[in-house]
Design a protein around this motif. Structure first.
Motif, PDB file in Angstrom:
ATOM      1  N   ASN A  19      18.195 -36.345  14.777  1.00 58.92           N
ATOM      2  CA  ASN A  19      17.294 -35.214  14.784  1.00 58.92           C
ATOM      3  C   ASN A  19      16.043 -35.501  14.147  1.00 58.92           C
ATOM      4  O   ASN A  19      15.921 -36.196  13.415  1.00 58.92           O
ATOM      5  CB  ASN A  19      17.884 -34.067  13.664  1.00 58.92           C
ATOM      6  N   LEU A  20      15.194 -34.916  14.885  1.00 63.49           N
ATOM      7  CA  LEU A  20      13.576 -35.200  14.378  1.00 63.49           C
ATOM      8  C   LEU A  20      13.107 -33.735  14.063  1.00 63.49           C
ATOM      9  O   LEU A  20      13.226 -32.811  14.950  1.00 63.49           O
ATOM     10  CB  LEU A  20      12.756 -35.638  15.566  1.00 63.49           C
ATOM     11  N   THR A  21      12.520 -33.590  12.809  1.00 61.13           N
ATOM     12  CA  THR A  21      12.118 -32.292  12.351  1.00 61.13           C
ATOM     13  C   THR A  21      10.718 -32.309  11.954  1.00 61.13           C
ATOM     14  O   THR A  21      10.142 -33.055  11.443  1.00 61.13           O
ATOM     15  CB  THR A  21      13.024 -31.768  11.049  1.00 61.13           C
ATOM     16  N   LEU A  22       9.980 -31.177  12.224  1.00 64.19           N
ATOM     17  CA  LEU A  22       8.528 -30.973  11.712  1.00 64.19           C
ATOM     18  C   LEU A  22       8.338 -29.570  11.405  1.00 64.19           C
ATOM     19  O   LEU A  22       8.808 -28.730  11.757  1.00 64.19           O
ATOM     20  CB  LEU A  22       7.620 -31.317  13.091  1.00 64.19           C
ATOM     21  N   VAL A  23       8.042 -29.765   9.771  1.00 64.45           N
ATOM     22  CA  VAL A  23       7.967 -28.449   9.049  1.00 64.45           C
ATOM     23  C   VAL A  23       6.546 -28.456   8.349  1.00 64.45           C
ATOM     24  O   VAL A  23       6.584 -29.090   7.572  1.00 64.45           O
ATOM     25  CB  VAL A  23       8.935 -28.388   8.002  1.00 64.45           C
ATOM     26  N   PRO A  24       5.496 -27.617   8.955  1.00 67.43           N
ATOM     27  CA  PRO A  24       4.430 -27.383   8.427  1.00 67.43           C
ATOM     28  C   PRO A  24       4.720 -26.254   6.850  1.00 67.43           C
ATOM     29  O   PRO A  24       5.551 -25.501   7.013  1.00 67.43           O
ATOM     30  CB  PRO A  24       3.485 -26.473   9.116  1.00 67.43           C
ATOM     31  N   THR A  25       4.278 -26.816   5.757  1.00 68.21           N
ATOM     32  CA  THR A  25       4.445 -25.994   4.539  1.00 68.21           C
ATOM     33  C   THR A  25       3.311 -26.004   3.452  1.00 68.21           C
ATOM     34  O   THR A  25       2.297 -26.390   3.566  1.00 68.21           O
ATOM     35  CB  THR A  25       5.384 -26.883   3.657  1.00 68.21           C
ATOM     36  N   ILE A  26       3.299 -24.606   3.148  1.00 69.47           N
ATOM     37  CA  ILE A  26       2.359 -24.019   2.421  1.00 69.47           C
ATOM     38  C   ILE A  26       3.026 -24.068   0.882  1.00 69.47           C
ATOM     39  O   ILE A  26       4.206 -23.580   0.290  1.00 69.47           O
ATOM     40  CB  ILE A  26       2.104 -22.640   2.585  1.00 69.47           C
ATOM     41  N   LEU A  27       2.158 -24.460  -0.242  1.00 71.01           N
ATOM     42  CA  LEU A  27       2.664 -24.713  -1.457  1.00 71.01           C
ATOM     43  C   LEU A  27       1.652 -23.693  -2.521  1.00 71.01           C
ATOM     44  O   LEU A  27       0.421 -23.524  -2.126  1.00 71.01           O
ATOM     45  CB  LEU A  27       2.360 -26.216  -1.979  1.00 71.01           C
ATOM     46  N   ASN A  58      -0.347 -23.517  -5.979  1.00 68.21           N
ATOM     47  CA  ASN A  58      -1.280 -24.309  -6.703  1.00 68.21           C
ATOM     48  C   ASN A  58      -0.628 -25.492  -7.756  1.00 68.21           C
ATOM     49  O   ASN A  58      -1.054 -26.689  -7.726  1.00 68.21           O
ATOM     50  CB  ASN A  58      -2.511 -23.792  -7.684  1.00 68.21           C
ATOM     51  N   ASP A  59       0.393 -25.028  -8.198  1.00 64.49           N
ATOM     52  CA  ASP A  59       1.196 -26.077  -9.199  1.00 64.49           C
ATOM     53  C   ASP A  59       2.324 -26.626  -8.279  1.00 64.49           C
ATOM     54  O   ASP A  59       2.997 -27.952  -8.735  1.00 64.49           O
ATOM     55  CB  ASP A  59       1.828 -25.349 -10.344  1.00 64.49           C
ATOM     56  N   GLY A  60       2.577 -26.335  -7.176  1.00 64.86           N
ATOM     57  CA  GLY A  60       3.444 -26.935  -6.231  1.00 64.86           C
ATOM     58  C   GLY A  60       4.929 -26.674  -6.552  1.00 64.86           C
ATOM     59  O   GLY A  60       5.740 -27.183  -5.866  1.00 64.86           O
ATOM     60  N   ASN A  61       5.238 -25.680  -7.255  1.00 61.88           N
ATOM     61  CA  ASN A  61       6.515 -25.274  -7.836  1.00 61.88           C
ATOM     62  C   ASN A  61       7.264 -24.304  -6.873  1.00 61.88           C
ATOM     63  O   ASN A  61       8.229 -24.191  -6.770  1.00 61.88           O
ATOM     64  CB  ASN A  61       6.468 -24.700  -9.184  1.00 61.88           C
ATOM     65  N   PHE A  62       6.092 -23.782  -5.914  1.00 65.81           N
ATOM     66  CA  PHE A  62       6.708 -22.820  -5.036  1.00 65.81           C
ATOM     67  C   PHE A  62       6.393 -23.368  -3.691  1.00 65.81           C
ATOM     68  O   PHE A  62       5.026 -23.561  -3.511  1.00 65.81           O
ATOM     69  CB  PHE A  62       6.145 -21.082  -5.318  1.00 65.81           C
ATOM     70  N   ARG A  63       7.307 -23.491  -2.572  1.00 66.25           N
ATOM     71  CA  ARG A  63       6.866 -24.125  -1.235  1.00 66.25           C
ATOM     72  C   ARG A  63       7.522 -22.955  -0.126  1.00 66.25           C
ATOM     73  O   ARG A  63       8.741 -22.603  -0.568  1.00 66.25           O
ATOM     74  CB  ARG A  63       7.410 -25.388  -1.097  1.00 66.25           C
ATOM     75  N   PHE A  64       6.946 -22.814   1.145  1.00 61.20           N
ATOM     76  CA  PHE A  64       7.512 -22.023   2.132  1.00 61.20           C
ATOM     77  C   PHE A  64       7.029 -22.952   3.225  1.00 61.20           C
ATOM     78  O   PHE A  64       5.746 -23.118   3.735  1.00 61.20           O
ATOM     79  CB  PHE A  64       6.919 -20.543   2.112  1.00 61.20           C
ATOM     80  N   GLY A  65       8.114 -23.056   4.244  1.00 62.33           N
ATOM     81  CA  GLY A  65       7.796 -23.984   5.387  1.00 62.33           C
ATOM     82  C   GLY A  65       8.573 -23.329   6.546  1.00 62.33           C
ATOM     83  O   GLY A  65       9.822 -22.774   6.486  1.00 62.33           O
ATOM     84  N   ILE A 108      12.615 -22.757   1.767  1.00 59.76           N
ATOM     85  CA  ILE A 108      11.983 -22.023   0.700  1.00 59.76           C
ATOM     86  C   ILE A 108      12.435 -22.743  -0.430  1.00 59.76           C
ATOM     87  O   ILE A 108      13.305 -23.094  -0.796  1.00 59.76           O
ATOM     88  CB  ILE A 108      12.413 -20.728   0.640  1.00 59.76           C
ATOM     89  N   GLY A 109      11.149 -23.306  -1.150  1.00 57.90           N
ATOM     90  CA  GLY A 109      11.511 -24.541  -2.349  1.00 57.90           C
ATOM     91  C   GLY A 109      11.140 -23.728  -3.576  1.00 57.90           C
ATOM     92  O   GLY A 109       9.938 -23.079  -3.566  1.00 57.90           O
ATOM     93  N   ILE A 110      11.871 -23.843  -4.720  1.00 57.47           N
ATOM     94  CA  ILE A 110      11.307 -23.500  -6.093  1.00 57.47           C
ATOM     95  C   ILE A 110      11.729 -24.670  -6.948  1.00 57.47           C
ATOM     96  O   ILE A 110      12.927 -25.070  -7.153  1.00 57.47           O
ATOM     97  CB  ILE A 110      12.076 -22.282  -6.722  1.00 57.47           C
ATOM     98  N   GLY A 111      10.681 -25.282  -7.655  1.00 60.17           N
ATOM     99  CA  GLY A 111      10.883 -26.378  -8.518  1.00 60.17           C
ATOM    100  C   GLY A 111      11.451 -27.617  -7.634  1.00 60.17           C
ATOM    101  O   GLY A 111      10.694 -28.132  -6.533  1.00 60.17           O
ATOM    102  N   LYS A 112      12.386 -28.200  -7.912  1.00 62.22           N
ATOM    103  CA  LYS A 112      12.753 -29.612  -7.160  1.00 62.22           C
ATOM    104  C   LYS A 112      13.769 -29.121  -6.020  1.00 62.22           C
ATOM    105  O   LYS A 112      14.302 -29.924  -5.366  1.00 62.22           O
ATOM    106  CB  LYS A 112      13.708 -30.603  -8.055  1.00 62.22           C
ATOM    107  N   ALA A 113      14.433 -27.678  -6.088  1.00 63.75           N
ATOM    108  CA  ALA A 113      15.513 -27.310  -5.104  1.00 63.75           C
ATOM    109  C   ALA A 113      14.759 -26.549  -3.820  1.00 63.75           C
ATOM    110  O   ALA A 113      13.802 -25.827  -4.094  1.00 63.75           O
ATOM    111  CB  ALA A 113      16.381 -26.496  -5.611  1.00 63.75           C
ATOM    112  N   THR A 114      15.361 -26.851  -2.720  1.00 69.86           N
ATOM    113  CA  THR A 114      14.883 -26.208  -1.446  1.00 69.86           C
ATOM    114  C   THR A 114      15.873 -25.737  -0.669  1.00 69.86           C
ATOM    115  O   THR A 114      16.953 -26.579  -0.530  1.00 69.86           O
ATOM    116  CB  THR A 114      14.198 -27.387  -0.527  1.00 69.86           C
ATOM    117  N   VAL A 115      15.961 -24.568  -0.253  1.00 70.11           N
ATOM    118  CA  VAL A 115      16.802 -23.953   0.492  1.00 70.11           C
ATOM    119  C   VAL A 115      16.519 -24.050   1.997  1.00 70.11           C
ATOM    120  O   VAL A 115      15.165 -23.607   2.264  1.00 70.11           O
ATOM    121  CB  VAL A 115      17.338 -22.673   0.018  1.00 70.11           C
ATOM    122  N   PHE A 116      17.178 -24.259   3.057  1.00 75.32           N
ATOM    123  CA  PHE A 116      16.839 -24.429   4.350  1.00 75.32           C
ATOM    124  C   PHE A 116      17.904 -23.685   5.153  1.00 75.32           C
ATOM    125  O   PHE A 116      19.008 -23.318   4.916  1.00 75.32           O
ATOM    126  CB  PHE A 116      16.990 -25.832   4.749  1.00 75.32           C
TER     127      PHE A 116
END
Length: 273
Positions: A174-182, A184-191, A237-245
């Motif tokens: 598989n090849l995956t491409l995910v643009p991600t918004i973070l 300011n502190d990087g602890n929350f991510r959405f892609g 969706i990521g919070i801290g070190k964990a990311t749910v896909f």
């Protein structure tokens, strides 16, 4: 005299890290940081073409490095994902049991850090689709006309024994491409992005106990008419070190005319290193 030479060589060997640290602080021109297996190492290149390598680097202060340029690209291997596969019920195939229908992926991931709040994440790897049937007496059979789901019968053509497991599986590159918004502190991510894959394997598996109580396994070693390609949409969706896909295939799981027409889905979790 021999002990003197040994002592001198030992001193030079032990002093080398100190020399490298001073050179990094005063003369470093370009520094790259890599991460693998949760460990970080740094490669620094100087004007004279020489390089230094530092392993398991943590909390380095580059504030005094006038010529230092931080890398905008991060690499990580391996990055593993674990989750569950599902497909729609009442669509011409047995219902699948989520617990046991494992999704497993092993990826090599690269992240381009365009800014503090926007990253572009890409990954290349192998993932495994497993679909475990709720009804353990059902078995997937590959016939010339397509995939059929039947009650299991032994080699004599009779129902005999107690079923314990029935599933089909497929593997993809598989090849995956995910643009991600973070944040300011990087602890929350959405892609949100997409993926495309090429099938490299597949089979059916049935496990049962015969009339004598002996464990038996039967394999259907073929592609089970699973599509040779897959592509779809992915969100993270990521919070801290964990990311749910969550993955949603846009193409049918089985080849046209050879199996039920529906799309598969998977969801799970991975940890950022």
């Amino acid at each position: 005299m021999k002990s003197f030479y040994i002592s001198a060589l030992l001193f030079l060997f032990l002093a080398q890290p100190l020399i490298a640290q001073e050179k990094t602080a005063m003369e470093g021109e370009k520094t790259k940081v890599y991460t693998m297996f949760g460990k970080t190492w740094q490669v620094t290149k100087y004007a004279d073409g020489s390089k230094t390598y530092e392993w398991d680097v943590k909390d380095i202060d580059y504030s005094n490095h006038e010529s230092h340029k931080s890398s905008k690209f991060a690499f990580n291997f391996p990055e593993s994902e674990v989750g569950i596969n599902i497909w729609p019920s009442n669509q011409g195939a047995p219902a699948v049991k989520p617990w046991g229908s494992w999704y497993v992926a092993l990826n090599s991931t690269g992240t381009y850090k365009a800014s503090k709040n926007f990253h572009l994440k890409s990954s290349l790897g192998v993932n495994w689709y497993n679909f475990k049937f709720e009804d353990r007496n059902q078995i997937a059979v590959k016939t010339p006309n397509g995939l059929e789901f039947q009650d299991f019968r032994d080699d004599l053509g009779i129902l005999n024994g107690t079923a314990t497991k029935s599933k089909i599986s497929a593997s993809f590159v598989n090849l995956t491409l995910v643009p991600t918004i973070l944040s300011n502190d990087g602890n929350f991510r959405f892609g949100a992005g997409g993926y495309a894959g090429l099938r490299v394997g597949g089979r059916g598996k049935y496990v049962y106990e015969d009339a004598e109580g002996d464990k038996k396994k039967r394999f259907e070693k073929s592609n089970m008419f699973v599509s040779n390609y897959r592509y779809g949409l992915r969100s993270e969706i990521g919070i801290g070190k964990a990311t749910v896909f969550f993955n949603y295939d846009l193409n049918d799981l089985f080849q046209a005319g050879k199996g039920p027409a529906f799309q598969a889905m998977s969801f799970g979790i991975f940890l950022d290193q």
